[in-house]
Scaffold this motif. Structure first.
Motif, PDB file in Angstrom:
ATOM      1  N   ALA A  26       0.781  -1.234   0.000  1.00 20.87           N
ATOM      2  CA  ALA A  26       0.000   0.000   0.000  1.00 20.87           C
ATOM      3  C   ALA A  26       0.812   1.283   0.000  1.00 20.87           C
ATOM      4  CB  ALA A  26      -0.955  -0.012   1.203  1.00 20.87           C
ATOM      5  N   PRO A  27       1.935   1.391   0.749  1.00 16.42           N
ATOM      6  CA  PRO A  27       2.617   2.681   0.827  1.00 16.42           C
ATOM      7  C   PRO A  27       3.208   3.189  -0.484  1.00 16.42           C
ATOM      8  CG  PRO A  27       3.271   1.251   2.635  1.00 16.42           C
ATOM      9  CD  PRO A  27       2.524   0.417   1.676  1.00 16.42           C
ATOM     10  N   CYS A  28       3.376   2.347  -1.507  1.00 16.12           N
ATOM     11  CA  CYS A  28       3.972   2.816  -2.750  1.00 16.12           C
ATOM     12  C   CYS A  28       3.029   3.812  -3.425  1.00 16.12           C
ATOM     13  CB  CYS A  28       4.262   1.644  -3.676  1.00 16.12           C
ATOM     14  SG  CYS A  28       5.662   1.982  -4.747  1.00 16.12           S
ATOM     15  N   LEU A  29       3.610   4.864  -4.012  1.00 13.03           N
ATOM     16  CA  LEU A  29       2.830   5.961  -4.562  1.00 13.03           C
ATOM     17  C   LEU A  29       2.310   5.629  -5.951  1.00 13.03           C
ATOM     18  CD1 LEU A  29       5.253   8.821  -3.484  1.00 13.03           C
ATOM     19  CD2 LEU A  29       3.254   7.970  -2.256  1.00 13.03           C
ATOM     20  N   ASN A  30       1.371   6.446  -6.407  1.00 14.98           N
ATOM     21  CA  ASN A  30       0.784   6.252  -7.723  1.00 14.98           C
ATOM     22  C   ASN A  30       1.852   6.391  -8.810  1.00 14.98           C
ATOM     23  OD1 ASN A  30      -1.190   5.920  -9.673  1.00 14.98           O
ATOM     24  ND2 ASN A  30      -1.613   8.117  -9.793  1.00 14.98           N
ATOM     25  N   ARG A  36      12.167  -1.876  -2.676  1.00 15.27           N
ATOM     26  CA  ARG A  36      12.405  -2.156  -1.267  1.00 15.27           C
ATOM     27  C   ARG A  36      11.571  -1.186  -0.443  1.00 15.27           C
ATOM     28  NH1 ARG A  36      18.033  -2.416  -2.465  1.00 15.27           N
ATOM     29  NH2 ARG A  36      18.467  -0.625  -1.140  1.00 15.27           N
ATOM     30  N   ASP A  37      11.431  -1.506   0.817  1.00 16.59           N
ATOM     31  CA  ASP A  37      10.549  -0.715   1.672  1.00 16.59           C
ATOM     32  C   ASP A  37      11.013   0.731   1.793  1.00 16.59           C
ATOM     33  OD1 ASP A  37       8.298  -0.582   3.420  1.00 16.59           O
ATOM     34  OD2 ASP A  37       9.690  -0.428   5.093  1.00 16.59           O
ATOM     35  N   ASN A  38      12.320   0.990   1.619  1.00 17.17           N
ATOM     36  CA  ASN A  38      12.855   2.337   1.826  1.00 17.17           C
ATOM     37  C   ASN A  38      13.246   3.028   0.520  1.00 17.17           C
ATOM     38  OD1 ASN A  38      14.936   0.595   1.309  1.00 17.17           O
ATOM     39  ND2 ASN A  38      16.357   1.511   2.778  1.00 17.17           N
ATOM     40  N   LEU A  39      12.842   2.448  -0.637  1.00 14.95           N
ATOM     41  CA  LEU A  39      13.133   3.042  -1.937  1.00 14.95           C
ATOM     42  C   LEU A  39      11.857   3.184  -2.755  1.00 14.95           C
ATOM     43  CD1 LEU A  39      16.364   1.072  -2.987  1.00 14.95           C
ATOM     44  CD2 LEU A  39      16.244   3.378  -2.021  1.00 14.95           C
ATOM     45  N   ILE A  40      11.726   4.320  -3.421  1.00 16.72           N
ATOM     46  CA  ILE A  40      10.566   4.564  -4.281  1.00 16.72           C
ATOM     47  C   ILE A  40      11.074   5.075  -5.623  1.00 16.72           C
ATOM     48  CG2 ILE A  40       8.431   5.874  -4.599  1.00 16.72           C
ATOM     49  CD1 ILE A  40       8.173   6.083  -1.593  1.00 16.72           C
ATOM     50  N   PRO A  48       0.019  16.561  -6.254  1.00 17.96           N
ATOM     51  CA  PRO A  48       1.093  16.461  -5.251  1.00 17.96           C
ATOM     52  C   PRO A  48       1.329  15.020  -4.814  1.00 17.96           C
ATOM     53  CG  PRO A  48      -0.909  17.231  -4.210  1.00 17.96           C
ATOM     54  CD  PRO A  48      -1.202  17.165  -5.681  1.00 17.96           C
ATOM     55  N   MET A  49       2.550  14.750  -4.382  1.00 20.77           N
ATOM     56  CA  MET A  49       2.914  13.436  -3.880  1.00 20.77           C
ATOM     57  C   MET A  49       2.869  13.465  -2.353  1.00 20.77           C
ATOM     58  SD  MET A  49       6.168  12.499  -6.375  1.00 20.77           S
ATOM     59  CE  MET A  49       6.364  10.872  -5.652  1.00 20.77           C
ATOM     60  N   PRO A 327       6.714  -3.656 -10.508  1.00 18.99           N
ATOM     61  CA  PRO A 327       6.053  -3.061  -9.349  1.00 18.99           C
ATOM     62  C   PRO A 327       5.405  -4.059  -8.426  1.00 18.99           C
ATOM     63  CG  PRO A 327       4.811  -2.648 -11.358  1.00 18.99           C
ATOM     64  CD  PRO A 327       6.122  -3.233 -11.765  1.00 18.99           C
ATOM     65  N   SER A 328       4.991  -5.236  -8.927  1.00 17.57           N
ATOM     66  CA  SER A 328       4.187  -6.126  -8.095  1.00 17.57           C
ATOM     67  C   SER A 328       4.974  -7.309  -7.564  1.00 17.57           C
ATOM     68  CB  SER A 328       3.001  -6.646  -8.919  1.00 17.57           C
ATOM     69  OG  SER A 328       3.470  -7.292 -10.090  1.00 17.57           O
ATOM     70  N   VAL A 329       6.308  -7.290  -7.668  1.00 15.49           N
ATOM     71  CA  VAL A 329       7.094  -8.470  -7.306  1.00 15.49           C
ATOM     72  C   VAL A 329       6.928  -8.832  -5.841  1.00 15.49           C
ATOM     73  CG1 VAL A 329       9.150  -7.076  -6.876  1.00 15.49           C
ATOM     74  CG2 VAL A 329       9.389  -9.500  -7.383  1.00 15.49           C
ATOM     75  N   ASN A 330       6.935  -7.845  -4.946  1.00 12.82           N
ATOM     76  CA  ASN A 330       6.783  -8.136  -3.506  1.00 12.82           C
ATOM     77  C   ASN A 330       5.401  -8.692  -3.196  1.00 12.82           C
ATOM     78  OD1 ASN A 330       9.381  -7.266  -2.660  1.00 12.82           O
ATOM     79  ND2 ASN A 330       8.718  -5.165  -2.991  1.00 12.82           N
ATOM     80  N   LEU A 331       4.398  -8.081  -3.772  1.00 18.77           N
ATOM     81  CA  LEU A 331       3.023  -8.516  -3.516  1.00 18.77           C
ATOM     82  C   LEU A 331       2.811  -9.932  -4.038  1.00 18.77           C
ATOM     83  CD1 LEU A 331       0.206  -7.835  -2.520  1.00 18.77           C
ATOM     84  CD2 LEU A 331      -0.279  -6.799  -4.739  1.00 18.77           C
ATOM     85  N   ILE A 332       3.348 -10.241  -5.236  1.00 13.46           N
ATOM     86  CA  ILE A 332       3.171 -11.574  -5.825  1.00 13.46           C
ATOM     87  C   ILE A 332       3.822 -12.639  -4.950  1.00 13.46           C
ATOM     88  CG2 ILE A 332       3.829 -13.018  -7.793  1.00 13.46           C
ATOM     89  CD1 ILE A 332       3.501 -10.554  -9.557  1.00 13.46           C
ATOM     90  N   LEU A 333       5.052 -12.348  -4.474  1.00 13.66           N
ATOM     91  CA  LEU A 333       5.764 -13.315  -3.647  1.00 13.66           C
ATOM     92  C   LEU A 333       5.017 -13.613  -2.349  1.00 13.66           C
ATOM     93  CD1 LEU A 333       9.464 -12.132  -4.106  1.00 13.66           C
ATOM     94  CD2 LEU A 333       8.403 -14.183  -5.045  1.00 13.66           C
TER      95      LEU A 333
END
Length: 347
Positions: A26-30, A36-40, A48-49, A327-333
């Motif tokens: 969820a935290p990833c922006l549009n 990784r959790d600390n990289l966007i 606005p972001m 973009p969806s690699v973490n969610l898929i795993l």
């Protein structure tokens, strides 16, 4: 009895894993990916972001962005942003107050084409460093850095042609402002109106240099000045510009070559185009061309800002690698893991 206990446990494990997958993604922006959790990493994001309320090591923005509006980045309580990189973009316009109230360790803009900056773009921004380099940046409007608090500012290898009046007014920079390897040809009146800043300005060819009420920066050297009568104000009695005259050269024409400013008499700068004065100037410059100016200071081999360039080049390489992840690699795993656990519980 055992089946009744196992069934709720099975539901609980599946539900917890699915919730974890949703929360993690969820935290990833549009229009961004979170390798990784600390990289966007964002390509053509919307503004606005609203930044996530957690520690972010780096946000990288690339693509074709027509406009970055005012208040483009909103930091909620709990957000700690270490680095923001905007690069490989065709940004047509960055509006005034685009980075308003942004607090971060470093902001870098590089490899940007056709950029127009509004006044006070960096107003009220607080950062350790601001770097703009290798970009098609032409003019810097008045009060561009007004209200900015920085440790260092690097503006090098751009196409900057003019420093406008009060461009650095009310900026707070504790270390040097680096302005080298640009195409600065015009310095407007009181461009250096902030006496609290230290500048590194060299390797430019300046055609027009208007009156400055403050001291010209000490690290203003190895520039070539097109000498005209507009420079006569520097030769005032008890001039505060003596050091400047000793560290820069007057380039009258390519025919006469380079002459140290301190060797030039101000009366020759304002001569008329009659034959006697022209002859006098030719005699003067011919004599100077036969001399060896041992007092002229050679250009230092060490280029300020090298460390910053290496640092941001490393950041750029890291950002480019992270951008290649889907973009969806973490969610898929995580979902696959949930399904495997669910199937195992059913057996």
């Amino acid at each position: 009895m055992k089946a009744n206990i196992r069934f709720p446990l099975f539901h609980f494990l599946c539900l917890s894993l699915l919730i974890q997958a949703v929360v993690f993604a969820a935290p990833c922006l549009n229009r961004c990916i979170c390798p990784r959790d600390n990289l966007i990493d964002c390509s053509n994001p919307t503004f606005p972001m609203v930044l996530p309320a957690r520690v972010i090591d780096n946000i990288s923005i690339r693509g074709k962005i027509l406009n970055i509006p005012a208040n483009a980045f909103i930091q909620p309580e709990g957000n700690v942003l270490k680095s923001l990189s905007i690069y490989n973009n065709e940004v047509l316009n960055i509006e005034s107050h685009a980075f308003n109230n942004l607090v971060l360790d470093g902001l870098s803009l590089y490899n940007i084409q056709r950029t127009h900056l509004g006044a006070r773009v960096f107003a009220n921004m607080t950062s350790e460093r601001l770097s703009i380099y290798n970009s098609d940046l032409n003019t810097m409007p008045a009060f561009l850095f007004g209200g900015t608090t920085l440790t260092s500012m690097s503006l090098y290898n751009n196409n900057i042609t003019s420093l406008e009046t009060n461009v650095f007014k009310s900026a707070k920079v504790s270390k040097n402002v680096a302005l080298y390897n640009n195409r600065i040809d015009t310095i407007q009146k009181n461009a250096f109106s902030n006496d609290n800043l230290k500048f590194d300005i060299y390797l430019n060819k300046i055609k027009r240099f208007y009156v400055q009420d403050s001291v010209i920066p000490r690290s203003f050297y190895s520039n070539k000045i097109i000498c005209t009568c507009s420079l006569a104000w520097m030769w005032k009695e008890d001039s505060i510009f003596n050091e400047f005259l000793e560290r820069n050269k007057c380039l009258k024409t390519s025919q006469y070559g380079e002459i140290l400013l301190k060797k030039v008499n101000q009366t020759w700068l304002c001569m008329n185009d009659n034959s006697s004065q022209t002859s006098e100037w030719e005699t003067f410059t011919s004599k100077l061309n036969t001399e060896q100016f041992e007092s002229s200071q050679p250009i230092s081999k060490e280029t300020p800002g090298t460390e910053d360039t290496t640092q941001f080049a490393t950041t750029k390489s890291s950002d480019t690698k992270s951008a290649s992840l889907k973009p969806s690699v973490n969610l898929i795993l995580i979902i696959i893991e949930s399904v495997v656990v669910c199937l195992f519980m059913l057996v």
